[in-house]
Design a protein around this motif. Sequence first.
Motif, PDB file in Angstrom:
ATOM      1  N   LEU A  16       0.825  -1.210   0.000  1.00  0.00           N
ATOM      2  CA  LEU A  16       0.000   0.000   0.000  1.00  0.00           C
ATOM      3  C   LEU A  16       0.858   1.258   0.000  1.00  0.00           C
ATOM      4  CD1 LEU A  16      -2.768   1.442   0.337  1.00  0.00           C
ATOM      5  CD2 LEU A  16      -2.478   1.166   2.806  1.00  0.00           C
ATOM      6  N   ARG A  17       1.880   1.298   0.864  1.00  0.00           N
ATOM      7  CA  ARG A  17       2.700   2.502   0.995  1.00  0.00           C
ATOM      8  C   ARG A  17       3.665   2.693  -0.171  1.00  0.00           C
ATOM      9  NH1 ARG A  17       2.157   0.855   6.412  1.00  0.00           N
ATOM     10  NH2 ARG A  17       3.912  -0.591   6.198  1.00  0.00           N
ATOM     11  N   ARG A  18       4.280   1.619  -0.629  1.00  0.00           N
ATOM     12  CA  ARG A  18       5.293   1.725  -1.683  1.00  0.00           C
ATOM     13  C   ARG A  18       4.687   1.812  -3.076  1.00  0.00           C
ATOM     14  NH1 ARG A  18       9.266  -3.220   0.269  1.00  0.00           N
ATOM     15  NH2 ARG A  18       9.758  -2.425   2.356  1.00  0.00           N
ATOM     16  N   GLY A  19       3.572   1.137  -3.267  1.00  0.00           N
ATOM     17  CA  GLY A  19       2.969   1.079  -4.585  1.00  0.00           C
ATOM     18  C   GLY A  19       3.462  -0.123  -5.375  1.00  0.00           C
ATOM     19  N   PRO A  73      -8.802 -16.587   6.805  1.00  0.00           N
ATOM     20  CA  PRO A  73      -8.817 -15.195   6.347  1.00  0.00           C
ATOM     21  C   PRO A  73      -8.216 -14.249   7.380  1.00  0.00           C
ATOM     22  CG  PRO A  73     -10.989 -15.839   7.104  1.00  0.00           C
ATOM     23  CD  PRO A  73     -10.150 -17.077   7.145  1.00  0.00           C
ATOM     24  N   GLU A  74      -7.582 -13.187   6.889  1.00  0.00           N
ATOM     25  CA  GLU A  74      -6.996 -12.151   7.747  1.00  0.00           C
ATOM     26  C   GLU A  74      -7.388 -10.780   7.195  1.00  0.00           C
ATOM     27  OE1 GLU A  74      -5.318 -12.852  10.430  1.00  0.00           O
ATOM     28  OE2 GLU A  74      -4.473 -14.855  10.154  1.00  0.00           O
ATOM     29  N   ALA A  75      -7.789  -9.872   8.063  1.00  0.00           N
ATOM     30  CA  ALA A  75      -8.150  -8.526   7.632  1.00  0.00           C
ATOM     31  C   ALA A  75      -6.912  -7.758   7.165  1.00  0.00           C
ATOM     32  CB  ALA A  75      -8.823  -7.769   8.778  1.00  0.00           C
ATOM     33  N   GLY A  76      -7.159  -6.743   6.317  1.00  0.00           N
ATOM     34  CA  GLY A  76      -6.079  -5.848   5.908  1.00  0.00           C
ATOM     35  C   GLY A  76      -5.255  -6.320   4.738  1.00  0.00           C
ATOM     36  N   GLY A  77      -5.831  -7.128   3.874  1.00  0.00           N
ATOM     37  CA  GLY A  77      -5.075  -7.716   2.776  1.00  0.00           C
ATOM     38  C   GLY A  77      -5.027  -6.888   1.514  1.00  0.00           C
ATOM     39  N   MET A  78      -4.346  -7.427   0.525  1.00  0.00           N
ATOM     40  CA  MET A  78      -4.217  -6.782  -0.778  1.00  0.00           C
ATOM     41  C   MET A  78      -5.524  -6.883  -1.549  1.00  0.00           C
ATOM     42  SD  MET A  78      -0.461  -8.366  -1.691  1.00  0.00           S
ATOM     43  CE  MET A  78      -0.688  -8.132  -3.450  1.00  0.00           C
ATOM     44  N   THR A  79      -5.678  -6.012  -2.520  1.00  0.00           N
ATOM     45  CA  THR A  79      -6.796  -6.121  -3.446  1.00  0.00           C
ATOM     46  C   THR A  79      -6.418  -7.078  -4.572  1.00  0.00           C
ATOM     47  OG1 THR A  79      -6.077  -4.334  -4.905  1.00  0.00           O
ATOM     48  CG2 THR A  79      -7.396  -3.711  -2.971  1.00  0.00           C
ATOM     49  N   SER A  80      -7.426  -7.584  -5.265  1.00  0.00           N
ATOM     50  CA  SER A  80      -7.135  -8.430  -6.421  1.00  0.00           C
ATOM     51  C   SER A  80      -6.390  -7.639  -7.481  1.00  0.00           C
ATOM     52  CB  SER A  80      -8.426  -9.029  -6.979  1.00  0.00           C
ATOM     53  OG  SER A  80      -9.369  -8.018  -7.280  1.00  0.00           O
ATOM     54  N   ARG A  81      -6.684  -6.363  -7.619  1.00  0.00           N
ATOM     55  CA  ARG A  81      -5.980  -5.518  -8.586  1.00  0.00           C
ATOM     56  C   ARG A  81      -4.493  -5.442  -8.260  1.00  0.00           C
ATOM     57  NH1 ARG A  81      -8.930  -1.295  -8.066  1.00  0.00           N
ATOM     58  NH2 ARG A  81      -7.710  -0.351  -6.407  1.00  0.00           N
ATOM     59  N   GLU A  82      -4.158  -5.249  -6.991  1.00  0.00           N
ATOM     60  CA  GLU A  82      -2.743  -5.175  -6.600  1.00  0.00           C
ATOM     61  C   GLU A  82      -2.022  -6.484  -6.887  1.00  0.00           C
ATOM     62  OE1 GLU A  82      -2.869  -1.986  -2.875  1.00  0.00           O
ATOM     63  OE2 GLU A  82      -3.391  -4.080  -2.527  1.00  0.00           O
ATOM     64  N   LEU A  83      -2.654  -7.597  -6.544  1.00  0.00           N
ATOM     65  CA  LEU A  83      -2.020  -8.894  -6.781  1.00  0.00           C
ATOM     66  C   LEU A  83      -1.776  -9.134  -8.258  1.00  0.00           C
ATOM     67  CD1 LEU A  83      -1.029 -11.697  -5.993  1.00  0.00           C
ATOM     68  CD2 LEU A  83      -3.416 -12.446  -5.890  1.00  0.00           C
ATOM     69  N   LEU A  84      -2.779  -8.882  -9.079  1.00  0.00           N
ATOM     70  CA  LEU A  84      -2.627  -9.131 -10.512  1.00  0.00           C
ATOM     71  C   LEU A  84      -1.572  -8.210 -11.133  1.00  0.00           C
ATOM     72  CD1 LEU A  84      -6.380  -9.607 -11.475  1.00  0.00           C
ATOM     73  CD2 LEU A  84      -4.622 -11.385 -11.315  1.00  0.00           C
ATOM     74  N   GLU A  85      -1.525  -6.964 -10.697  1.00  0.00           N
ATOM     75  CA  GLU A  85      -0.528  -6.049 -11.249  1.00  0.00           C
ATOM     76  C   GLU A  85       0.893  -6.445 -10.844  1.00  0.00           C
ATOM     77  OE1 GLU A  85      -0.722  -3.622 -13.478  1.00  0.00           O
ATOM     78  OE2 GLU A  85      -2.831  -4.146 -13.727  1.00  0.00           O
TER      79      GLU A  85
END
Length: 317
Positions: A216-219, A256-268
């Motif tokens: 999230l912070r680094r991009g 499951p754990e809260a605070g995870g990545m989005t599917s968009r972030e993973l795919l990118e």
Amino acid sequence: MSEQRPVGPLDSSQIPRFAGFATFARLPRIDEVPSADVAVVGVPFDSGVSYRPGARFGPSALREASRLLRPYHPGLDVSPFAEKQVVDAGDIAVNPFHIGEAIEKLQQEAETLTAGETKLVTVGGDHTIALPLLRAAAKKHGPVALLHFDAHLDTWDTYFGEPYTHGTPFRRAVEEGILDTSAVSHVGTRGPLYGKRDLEEDRRLGFGIVTSGDVLRRGIDETVDALRQRIGDRPLYVSVDIDVLDPAHAPGTGTPEAGGMTSRELLEILRGLRGLNLVGADVVELAPAYDHAEITAVAASHVAYDLVSLLALGRSA
């Protein structure tokens, strides 16, 4: 690439997506073509889970969700099913009542499937299956770099005294010398641990960590650059636990754990691996009993599609 022109998926303009055999992306079965460059294979096994069972039904749910996949990937500018012969190799039947026997059988089957030039994208099943798949990859390529997408470290020693579970595969892999520990990384980890010692032991094993907060912070671009520098040109295995995604994007999983990545972030991030020496991959821990409207299955099918596409593109010269 296979000598003859690859056989692609069924034409959805002729046969509706909701009809026909439910192979991955409606591709041919492995017995319908003379050879395969990439095989998608299921492992319906979840005897190694520590909380909610159900990932044994992951392969069938992912295949069903993959009916909507299309043959051209605009994000990677590739038509993977035209570039390589991609097939569905069905499921590997392993003993659900004996983890050790299941691991041995899966390793044997993976070695058989990859005896030629075929590369595997394996669909689980729980994360226990990563160990025999890594063994098979290392037997062919030598110690491999590992990129591990997961909410959890999966480098614990034992559960209830048992050394082979879905939380221990990567510790065993380091101990067995099948990972190149100069190039092993977790991505997307988060959530509570048993203690700070978990992180210390993980670091001692050689792992680097990119948390979901770091992403999230680094991009995306900075994250990808750091991962590519660590991996270099080493043979790379990618293991994706679908719980790396936030439960909003992947409710259908066992831990499951809260605070995870989005599917968009993973795919990118996956698309940022283009040109690396990818030799195999898995997508695990899809448990459809906890899913809603196929949210998790759709995400997992797209992850598998991106991994197939990366293998179709191959290694940069």
